[in-house]
Design an enzyme around this catalytic site. Structure first.
Site, PDB file in Angstrom:
ATOM      1  N   GLY A  48      30.059 -52.404   5.198  1.00  0.00           N
ATOM      2  CA  GLY A  48      29.745 -50.966   5.137  1.00  0.00           C
ATOM      3  C   GLY A  48      28.553 -50.683   4.241  1.00  0.00           C
ATOM      4  O   GLY A  48      28.040 -49.566   4.200  1.00  0.00           O
ATOM      5  N   GLY A  73      25.339 -52.342   4.080  1.00  0.00           N
ATOM      6  CA  GLY A  73      24.000 -52.360   4.692  1.00  0.00           C
ATOM      7  C   GLY A  73      23.700 -51.085   5.454  1.00  0.00           C
ATOM      8  O   GLY A  73      22.605 -50.503   5.317  1.00  0.00           O
ATOM      9  N   HIS A 128      26.942 -56.584  14.297  1.00  0.00           N
ATOM     10  CA  HIS A 128      27.989 -57.470  14.808  1.00  0.00           C
ATOM     11  C   HIS A 128      29.240 -57.454  13.923  1.00  0.00           C
ATOM     12  O   HIS A 128      30.355 -57.497  14.420  1.00  0.00           O
ATOM     13  CB  HIS A 128      27.450 -58.899  14.937  1.00  0.00           C
ATOM     14  N   ARG A 181      28.420 -25.417  -7.787  1.00  0.00           N
ATOM     15  CA  ARG A 181      27.989 -26.611  -8.534  1.00  0.00           C
ATOM     16  C   ARG A 181      27.669 -27.777  -7.598  1.00  0.00           C
ATOM     17  O   ARG A 181      26.741 -28.550  -7.853  1.00  0.00           O
ATOM     18  CB  ARG A 181      29.024 -27.009  -9.588  1.00  0.00           C
ATOM     19  N   HIS A 204      32.807 -32.500  -1.984  1.00  0.00           N
ATOM     20  CA  HIS A 204      31.803 -32.424  -3.055  1.00  0.00           C
ATOM     21  C   HIS A 204      30.396 -32.749  -2.568  1.00  0.00           C
ATOM     22  O   HIS A 204      29.435 -32.143  -3.010  1.00  0.00           O
ATOM     23  CB  HIS A 204      32.144 -33.413  -4.178  1.00  0.00           C
ATOM     24  N   CYS A 262      29.355 -51.900   9.400  1.00  0.00           N
ATOM     25  CA  CYS A 262      28.838 -53.277   9.345  1.00  0.00           C
ATOM     26  C   CYS A 262      29.909 -54.096   8.641  1.00  0.00           C
ATOM     27  O   CYS A 262      31.009 -53.587   8.404  1.00  0.00           O
ATOM     28  CB  CYS A 262      27.468 -53.346   8.663  1.00  0.00           C
ATOM     29  N   GLY A 263      29.630 -55.326   8.321  1.00  0.00           N
ATOM     30  CA  GLY A 263      30.671 -56.168   7.742  1.00  0.00           C
ATOM     31  C   GLY A 263      31.299 -55.551   6.504  1.00  0.00           C
ATOM     32  O   GLY A 263      32.518 -55.501   6.360  1.00  0.00           O
TER      33      GLY A 263
END
Ligand code: RB5
Length: 145
Positions: free
Chosen positions: A68, A70, A9, A135, A98, A65-66
């Site tokens: 980012g 979770g 939400h 690398r 990278h 999400c609110g």
């Protein structure tokens, strides 16, 4: 490029904006939900979407999400997923060059991330290829163990 999108939400409004943008840019997308601003649990949407990316059904995932956070934690639990919770264009670009990140997570709350900046982040993240440098390949291989 096929893209899985998902949100809870707290990320629903931003996901809607991103969905419109991706459709305009002719990306093939699948929306794994949620479908409203009614309170829900982010893993219910981020987990199936991340699994579909890991399986190869989608090239990339973009989850909101609110904060980012979770959806990023959820996605990064799935083997083969490298998710970045990007808050700037530079971080988005580097995560591709990278880290070959295949999932982008974003904060849907305006107080954490301006929605216009979020769209710029989406754009640069989708456009930036992995560098392929030895690398970076070595480091990515070490993540998977
Ligand atoms: C929901 O209130 C919030 O916890 C969720 O959207 C997310 O920000 C979690 O990391």
């Amino acid at each position: 490029m096929k893209i899985a999108i998902a949100s809870d939400h707290g990320g629903f409004a931003l996901k809607k904006k991103i969905k419109k943008y991706l459709i305009e840019k002719k990306y093939e997308i699948k929306d794994f939900g949620t479908n409203s601003e009614e309170s829900c649990d982010y893993p219910d949407f981020a987990r199936p979407a991340a699994e579909a990316v890991a399986k190869g059904d989608f090239d990339r995932g973009i989850f909101c999400c609110g904060s980012g956070v979770g959806v990023s934690i959820t996605a990064n639990k799935i083997k083969g997923i490298r998710a970045v919770n990007a808050y700037s264009e530079e971080i988005a670009k580097q995560s591709r060059e990278h880290g070959d990140c295949n999932v982008l997570t974003l904060a849907g709350r305006d107080k954490y991330l301006d929605p216009e900046l979020a769209l710029k982040i989406v754009s640069i993240w989708l456009a930036t290829p992995f560098s392929g440098d030895e690398r970076h390949l070595r480091r990515i291989k070490k993540i998977e163990g």
